[in-house]
Design an enzyme around this catalytic site. Structure first.
Site: not given
Ligand code: AMP
Length: 568
Positions: A248, A250, A300, A341, A417, A423
């Protein structure tokens, strides 16, 4: 219940490093713990409230030392010297309380209710006079404590129980005490849904496994979002997630958990803050474009430019989370698109255990897409490295952060987590950290806080990792609000201690920091220092437990050294 009994349990748990022995000790204790003492379960985890509650004890070593000094009549200097010699403030407390106890009779027997009562007052205190009041509450407990009680009181206060008991230990001990070891996954699911070990204990105690299934997600009560781990590269993702997997976009916005029941919509951030009022248009989209009487969805929200329809980054819309007035204007100026999502609950039933692929199908069935208002995330099921690379390029071209890779068979694990959601984004030297200190400026910056201390997290503790003063503006601009004045206004009410020009700040304000390098350093508690850090963003959507942990930082460092993987 007597606190002494709990301290003795702590002592017994600390005496072994073997997990199975800990489970055996803890399950025996839980069997005879009465329902009215259920809040003791929070204490076992070093907490005072359920996990979804952000109120934490948060006492610095300095305050703990002062309180110990007051309670025992021993000078702080001597306590610090002893602490340096044996390296455990809890043991120091035990030793000095023993000395004192030999000469005095203590006033009364400590009960766990009293300990919880005093500890629960600590996070409520803010502003002037806080330190004195905190000292009073802690000293009251320490004065009545036996040596081993003092040891565990101090360890609880500074967030370092050293017993090796985690939620997973509690989960398994509950299963062993009241059901069978194999039932621990059912106990875990109940903990995930309620976010509350004390409530789960209460039900286990009644002895009916079936009753655990009655714990359901509550629509309207915030639930923790599932968090992602990093993938090193596409091969790494295949290794962890298998083939095929889901990819998906991000999206670069902020997490929004959407609840609806009886036509009432509630929106929560990842910090579990209710932001429904700030997003009236989103509330309407949810009513108009999603079928269903009740649901909890994960999404998101992303900002975009009204004219060009280009997606913007989180910073551009961050004001919308905060703003509580003139919402209409801001809504027009800074529109958001909601990208759904995941689904956690639908029409009276939890979907946490359903495989992701099935959850995704439900999303596609219940949502009518309305671009620039509410859609579901761009998704692809694939086994092809080439397709993933293409998708990744597209995501970056569309101004998104990268991609998410997900296991198609996995359930949704709130607050964890997990290794089944990864990611992948271009490597940047960027961390979310919390501000824990500052210095008052001089000259042009007189009256403002200037240099700021940044900390990362280790468990529930915050460890300094750098100092930042550059890159902060004197005057705010349209897209940068990080000024000395703004930071001072936000941080001033959180000052807990002042010494000369230095202030200690309650860890609450999360910032995104860019830096050039990371190096080992004896000067900071974390033993790491950021080189040339700059604050690039205030992350109001994130809480202190969302910040980078020391383990993550160390892991990143090692990986960066080993291979500097970058996409194409
Ligand atoms: P990070 O903030 O770098 O830990 O990345 C995880 C965050 O990406 C999640 O907490 C969401 O806020 C965001 N996110 C954006 N797009 C998606 C998606 N398609 N699926 C899950 N999380 C997403």
């Amino acid at each position: 219940m007597k606190y002494l009994k709990l301290a003795q349990l702590y002592e017994e748990l600390s005496s072994t490093t073997k997990r199975l022995e800990k489970i055996d000790i803890l399950s025996k204790f839980l069997k005879q713990l009465s329902e009215k003492d259920k809040d003791v379960l929070y204490l076992l985890l070093g907490e005072i409230y359920p996990e979804y509650d952000e109120r934490r004890i948060g006492i610095s070593n300095q305050i703990a030392i002062k309180a110990l000094s007051k309670a025992t009549g021993i000078e702080s200097k001597k306590i610090v010297a002893e602490w340096k010699a044996i390296g455990d403030l809890g043991k120091v407390a035990e030793k000095f309380t023993l000395h004192k106890k030999q000469s005095t009779l203590h006033s009364y027997c400590l009960e766990t209710e009293k300990v919880l009562e005093n500890l629960r007052k600590l996070p409520e205190l803010e502003g002037k006079g806080t330190v004195g009041k905190k000292l009073g509450l802690i000293t009251e407990l320490l004065t009545s404590a036996d040596p081993i009680e003092a040891k565990y009181l101090i360890r609880t206060l500074i967030g370092d129980l050293r017993m090796g008991v985690q939620e997973s230990t509690i989960r398994e001990s509950l299963a062993v005490a009241f059901f069978k070891k194999e039932d621990s996954s059912k106990v875990q699911l109940a903990i995930d849904k309620s976010n509350d070990v004390a409530i789960v204990f209460e039900i286990c105690k009644k002895g009916k496994l079936k009753d655990l299934e009655k714990i359901n997600l509550e629509v309207g009560k915030p639930i923790k979002a599932m968090l992602a781990q990093k993938a090193k590269d596409i091969e790494d993702a295949f290794r962890q997630l298998g083939k095929p997997l889901a990819i998906e976009y991000k999206y670069d916005g902020f997490r929004l958990l959407i609840h609806k029941k009886n036509n009432k919509v509630s929106l929560f951030t990842r910090r579990l803050e209710n932001v429904t009022k700030q997003f009236p248009e989103v509330e309407q989209y949810i009513r108009d474009f999603i079928k269903g009487d009740s649901f909890i969805l994960d999404s998101e929200a992303v900002g975009y430019d009204k004219k060009t329809k280009k997606y913007t980054d989180f910073q551009a819309i961050s004001q919308r989370i905060r703003r509580k007035y003139n919402i209409g204007d801001l809504q027009k100026k800074l529109p958001v698109e909601v990208n759904i999502f995941d689904v956690l609950y639908y029409n009276g039933k939890s979907w946490l255990e359903e495989p992701f692929e099935k959850r995704r199908k439900l999303i596609e069935k219940i949502i009518t897409k309305h671009p620039y208002k509410l859609i579901y995330s761009r998704f692809k099921k694939t086994s092809s490295k080439k397709e993933i690379e293409e998708f990744y390029k597209q995501a970056l071209k569309n101004n998104q952060e990268g991609i998410m890779l997900k296991n198609l068979d996995a359930g949704y694990k709130p607050g964890r987590r997990v290794g089944h959601m990864l990611k992948l984004k271009p490597e940047t030297n960027e961390l979310d950290l919390v501000i824990t200190g500052a210095e008052w400026g001089a000259g042009k910056r007189g009256g403002w806080l200037s240099s700021f201390i940044l900390s990362c997290r280790k468990g529930k503790k915050f460890l300094e990792i750098g100092k930042v003063g550059t890159g902060i503006l004197e005057k705010e601009t349209e897209d940068n609000k990080i000024t000395f004045e703004n930071l001072t206004n936000i941080l001033k009410p959180l000052i807990v201690k002042e010494k000369g020009k230095s202030v200690t700040i309650k860890p609450k304000i999360v910032v995104q920091v860019h830096y050039q390098d990371l190096q080992r350093s004896p000067n900071y508690e974390s033993k790491w220092a950021l080189r040339f850090p700059r604050i690039t963003l205030l992350r109001e959507d994130r809480g202190v437990f969302d910040i980078a942990s020391l383990e993550e930082i160390e892991k990143d460092f090692k990986e960066q050294k080993r291979e500097n993987w970058k996409f194409g």
